[in-house]
Design a protein around this motif. Structure first.
Motif, mmCIF file in Angstrom:
data_model
loop_
_atom_site.group_PDB
_atom_site.id
_atom_site.type_symbol
_atom_site.label_atom_id
_atom_site.label_comp_id
_atom_site.label_asym_id
_atom_site.label_seq_id
_atom_site.Cartn_x
_atom_site.Cartn_y
_atom_site.Cartn_z
ATOM 1 N N GLN A 197 146.119 -105.342 1.710
ATOM 2 C CA GLN A 197 145.096 -104.380 1.267
ATOM 3 C C GLN A 197 144.248 -103.899 2.441
ATOM 4 O O GLN A 197 143.813 -102.748 2.479
ATOM 5 C CB GLN A 197 144.198 -105.028 0.214
ATOM 6 N N LEU A 198 144.024 -104.798 3.401
ATOM 7 C CA LEU A 198 143.216 -104.466 4.571
ATOM 8 C C LEU A 198 144.040 -103.806 5.674
ATOM 9 O O LEU A 198 143.493 -103.447 6.724
ATOM 10 C CB LEU A 198 142.549 -105.730 5.119
ATOM 11 N N GLY A 199 145.356 -103.677 5.436
ATOM 12 C CA GLY A 199 146.225 -103.102 6.448
ATOM 13 C C GLY A 199 146.453 -104.022 7.632
ATOM 14 O O GLY A 199 146.706 -103.562 8.751
ATOM 15 N N GLN A 200 146.379 -105.333 7.390
ATOM 16 C CA GLN A 200 146.487 -106.310 8.474
ATOM 17 C C GLN A 200 147.742 -107.164 8.330
ATOM 18 O O GLN A 200 148.249 -107.380 7.229
ATOM 19 C CB GLN A 200 145.266 -107.241 8.470
ATOM 20 N N LYS A 201 148.211 -107.680 9.459
ATOM 21 C CA LYS A 201 149.224 -108.722 9.455
ATOM 22 C C LYS A 201 148.530 -110.059 9.183
ATOM 23 O O LYS A 201 147.370 -110.248 9.547
ATOM 24 C CB LYS A 201 149.936 -108.780 10.811
ATOM 25 N N LEU A 202 149.250 -110.977 8.529
ATOM 26 C CA LEU A 202 148.682 -112.301 8.256
ATOM 27 C C LEU A 202 149.331 -113.319 9.183
ATOM 28 O O LEU A 202 150.517 -113.630 9.052
ATOM 29 C CB LEU A 202 148.926 -112.710 6.803
ATOM 30 N N PRO A 203 148.585 -113.874 10.140
ATOM 31 C CA PRO A 203 149.147 -114.928 11.003
ATOM 32 C C PRO A 203 149.535 -116.140 10.165
ATOM 33 O O PRO A 203 148.821 -116.523 9.226
ATOM 34 C CB PRO A 203 148.006 -115.257 11.962
ATOM 35 N N ILE A 204 150.648 -116.754 10.513
ATOM 36 C CA ILE A 204 151.133 -117.886 9.733
ATOM 37 C C ILE A 204 151.874 -118.851 10.656
ATOM 38 O O ILE A 204 152.512 -118.433 11.630
ATOM 39 C CB ILE A 204 152.054 -117.414 8.582
ATOM 40 N N SER A 205 151.744 -120.137 10.374
ATOM 41 C CA SER A 205 152.558 -121.143 11.067
ATOM 42 C C SER A 205 153.379 -121.883 10.026
ATOM 43 O O SER A 205 152.963 -122.025 8.869
ATOM 44 C CB SER A 205 151.683 -122.120 11.856
ATOM 45 N N ILE A 206 154.534 -122.353 10.442
ATOM 46 C CA ILE A 206 155.429 -123.093 9.561
ATOM 47 C C ILE A 206 155.793 -124.383 10.275
ATOM 48 O O ILE A 206 156.542 -124.377 11.255
ATOM 49 C CB ILE A 206 156.692 -122.283 9.231
ATOM 50 N N SER A 207 155.221 -125.499 9.808
ATOM 51 C CA SER A 207 155.448 -126.804 10.435
ATOM 52 C C SER A 207 156.530 -127.542 9.653
ATOM 53 O O SER A 207 156.448 -127.682 8.432
ATOM 54 C CB SER A 207 154.155 -127.620 10.457
ATOM 55 N N ILE A 208 157.524 -128.041 10.367
ATOM 56 C CA ILE A 208 158.673 -128.704 9.749
ATOM 57 C C ILE A 208 158.799 -130.110 10.317
ATOM 58 O O ILE A 208 158.715 -130.303 11.531
ATOM 59 C CB ILE A 208 159.971 -127.925 10.026
ATOM 60 N N GLY A 209 159.021 -131.087 9.451
ATOM 61 C CA GLY A 209 159.155 -132.463 9.896
ATOM 62 C C GLY A 209 157.809 -133.087 10.173
ATOM 63 O O GLY A 209 157.406 -133.274 11.322
ATOM 64 N N VAL A 210 157.091 -133.426 9.097
ATOM 65 C CA VAL A 210 155.718 -133.919 9.233
ATOM 66 C C VAL A 210 155.551 -135.217 8.440
ATOM 67 O O VAL A 210 156.478 -135.682 7.778
ATOM 68 C CB VAL A 210 154.707 -132.864 8.733
ATOM 69 N N ASP A 211 154.362 -135.781 8.508
ATOM 70 C CA ASP A 211 154.004 -136.951 7.710
ATOM 71 C C ASP A 211 154.282 -136.652 6.231
ATOM 72 O O ASP A 211 153.846 -135.627 5.705
ATOM 73 C CB ASP A 211 152.515 -137.244 7.930
ATOM 74 N N PRO A 212 155.015 -137.530 5.526
ATOM 75 C CA PRO A 212 155.295 -137.291 4.111
ATOM 76 C C PRO A 212 154.048 -137.090 3.258
ATOM 77 O O PRO A 212 154.109 -136.412 2.228
ATOM 78 C CB PRO A 212 156.047 -138.550 3.680
ATOM 79 N N ALA A 213 152.910 -137.651 3.668
ATOM 80 C CA ALA A 213 151.672 -137.448 2.907
ATOM 81 C C ALA A 213 151.299 -135.975 2.877
ATOM 82 O O ALA A 213 150.732 -135.487 1.892
ATOM 83 C CB ALA A 213 150.536 -138.266 3.526
ATOM 84 N N ILE A 214 151.605 -135.251 3.939
ATOM 85 C CA ILE A 214 151.327 -133.816 3.979
ATOM 86 C C ILE A 214 152.248 -133.081 3.018
ATOM 87 O O ILE A 214 151.821 -132.176 2.280
ATOM 88 C CB ILE A 214 151.501 -133.279 5.416
ATOM 89 N N GLU A 215 153.515 -133.465 2.986
ATOM 90 C CA GLU A 215 154.486 -132.794 2.108
ATOM 91 C C GLU A 215 154.125 -132.984 0.643
ATOM 92 O O GLU A 215 154.227 -132.043 -0.158
ATOM 93 C CB GLU A 215 155.884 -133.329 2.402
ATOM 94 N N ILE A 216 153.696 -134.182 0.281
ATOM 95 C CA ILE A 216 153.296 -134.442 -1.101
ATOM 96 C C ILE A 216 151.986 -133.719 -1.426
ATOM 97 O O ILE A 216 151.859 -133.033 -2.441
ATOM 98 C CB ILE A 216 153.143 -135.955 -1.349
#
Length: 489
Positions: A197-216
């Motif tokens: 809506q603001l005409g902006q790109k949304l910065p994003i990170s994708i972390s793979i292989g982390v502490d299982p507590a984060i995944e849950i």
């Protein structure tokens, strides 16, 4: 016992648990073969039979990726999840409930992050996601290689509040990913819509292989964790210390500092991607209900700016309909239901199980204790609260405190001896549910007005309070069998 703080310490813990982790050096093709192997080893869940619950598995020799390993099935066992979170399997929902109410927000590390030991920028001439990220293609029908356990992290353009969520991510080209946002269901989708809506790109990170507590923890949803609640704080509470974040190198966002891989990029506004544009199969990937979902023509596009990773990285993946999804989606759902009912009527709901048959989302078993005559009827009120706590629930079974809600044979026993269909089925038609259930469609029933609408159903398999004396189970002597089994080899 070692302290789990990342994926590698989690694997070290499992190495000391017999039968919970296996490795193979035999070469495997990530195109359909890897998942085909694990279907027989330990996928479980709603995967096509034959399958079973088994150990997590590491493939050390992945075709086309000489320096990477692939881990699958880490959370495809409730017993493993409990061990990784330091509790008992039956207490997982209650543990997560307490963690949501006692969050520990993430912090920015001042150390050089492990996830940036090796850096590949999209401006490099040989940059290629297909070669850098050993993402499997689960079936021959899939739209392409999928990142199934990517912790997507972004911040709201207006408030700056951040959130972590898992989305299905398909590699579409050497520097592009498609990302699917379930309409109205995930916070990062709302962030992308606002940025557009603001005409902006949304910065994003994708972390793979982390502490299982984060995944849950990342799998909590509203109303338990509303917009503005960073689910990384749940993982912090589970571990008793904050999750460490690091600044990305090429976008204005943060990532999980000790992840095995991090993909940095931007969600591009006003661009939609045909998910199967490379395969033209019409399908996306196997989803949690056990069916291969249709490819969407409304996926958003992420332009990738960098891939960073640890030395000798471990790619973590899962099979969509496997027991791993049941753990990640079901246990937070149990926590949400338990929390809402406990606050409304303390002490009556003993436990909750979101079973494998429902993929962790469609079905819940409520273990309810009626202590006084006025508790009669409250068990059905608890079921209504559960439906409001988690909109994707379709069916709820209510059982008494003497029934093991985690044992579906015991639940079905209660249904067969404590249930009458003409008085104990409560239906709530015309309620928005989940679009991936193929029976939630007008073509299945004329009572359904739109795709994704369902009839929610309560199966009350509890004994009427005034008749509890008639339904006492056969009593056995309570003994410790170890005295008779200690010499058995």
């Amino acid at each position: 016992m070692n302290k789990v703080r990342d994926l590698r310490s989690a694997l070290e813990l499992l190495e000391n648990m017999p039968g919970q982790l296996i490795e193979t050096d035999v070469e495997v093709d990530p195109m359909a073969e890897l998942s085909g192997v694990y279907r027989h080893v330990g996928a479980g869940g709603t995967v096509q039979r034959p399958t079973k619950e088994g150990p997590a598995m590491i493939f050390n020799n992945v075709k086309g990726h000489k320096d990477a390993r692939v881990l699958i099935g880490l959370l495809a066992s409730r017993k493993r999840v409990a061990a990784l979170l330091g509790t008992e399997p039956e207490d997982l929902g209650k543990l997560l409930y307490r963690s949501v109410d006692n969050p520990i927000p993430p912090v920015l590390t001042d150390k050089t992050p492990l996830c940036q030991e090796v850096v590949h920028r999209a401006t490099d001439g040989d940059f290629d996601l297909y070669k850098l990220v050993p993402a499997p293609t689960n079936t021959p029908d899939d739209a392409g290689p999928y990142i199934t356990l990517g912790m997507c992290y972004a911040s709201h353009p207006d408030t700056g509040c951040s959130d972590v969520t898992i989305h299905r991510l398909c590699i579409q080209s050497k520097d592009e990913l498609s990302i699917f946002f379930t309409p109205g269901a995930r916070h990062i989708g709302a962030m992308a819509e606002r940025a557009e809506q603001l005409g902006q790109k949304l910065p994003i990170s994708i972390s793979i292989g982390v502490d299982p507590a984060i995944e849950i923890g990342s799998c909590f949803e509203p109303p338990t964790t509303p917009m503005g609640y960073d689910e990384l704080a749940v993982a912090g509470a589970l571990r008793g210390e904050a999750v460490e974040l690091c600044n990305c190198l090429t976008v204005n966002e943060k990532a999980i500092a000790n992840a095995e891989y991090v993909i940095e990029g931007e969600v591009i506004p006003n661009v939609r991607v045909q998910e199967d544009q490379n395969s033209n199969t019409g399908y996306a990937m196997p989803e949690f209900p056990g069916y291969t979902g249709p490819a969407s023509d409304q996926c958003w596009m992420i332009k990738v700016t960098a891939v960073t990773h640890r030395k000798n990285p471990i790619m973590q993946t899962c099979i969509g309909p496997s027991e791993e999804h049941v753990s990640m989606a079901g246990i937070p759902t149990e926590a949400s239901i338990y929390g809402m009912v406990e606050k409304a009527m303390p002490g009556r709901l003993q436990n909750v199980y979101c079973s494998s048959a429902g993929g962790g989302k469609y079905m819940a078993v409520l273990q309810f204790k009626k202590s006084v005559a006025s508790d009669e009827g409250r068990q059905r009120q608890a079921a209504l609260l559960a439906f409001s706590a988690f909109s994707e629930l379709k069916n709820i079974f209510i059982v008494d405190e003497d029934v093991d809600c985690f044992d579906m044979n015991d639940v079905l026993w209660a249904m067969n001896t404590r249930f009458q269909g003409d008085v104990d089925v409560i239906t709530i038609p015309g309620v928005r549910c989940h679009p991936l259930d193929p029976s939630n469609d007008p073509s299945f029933s004329p009572s359904i007005r739109d795709h994704g609408i369902a009839c929610k159903t309560i199966f009350d398999c509890s004994v009427p309070f005034e008749q509890k004396e008639r339904f006492k189970r056969a009593r056995f002597m309570d003994v410790d069998p170890e005295h008779w089994l200690k010499d058995i080899k």
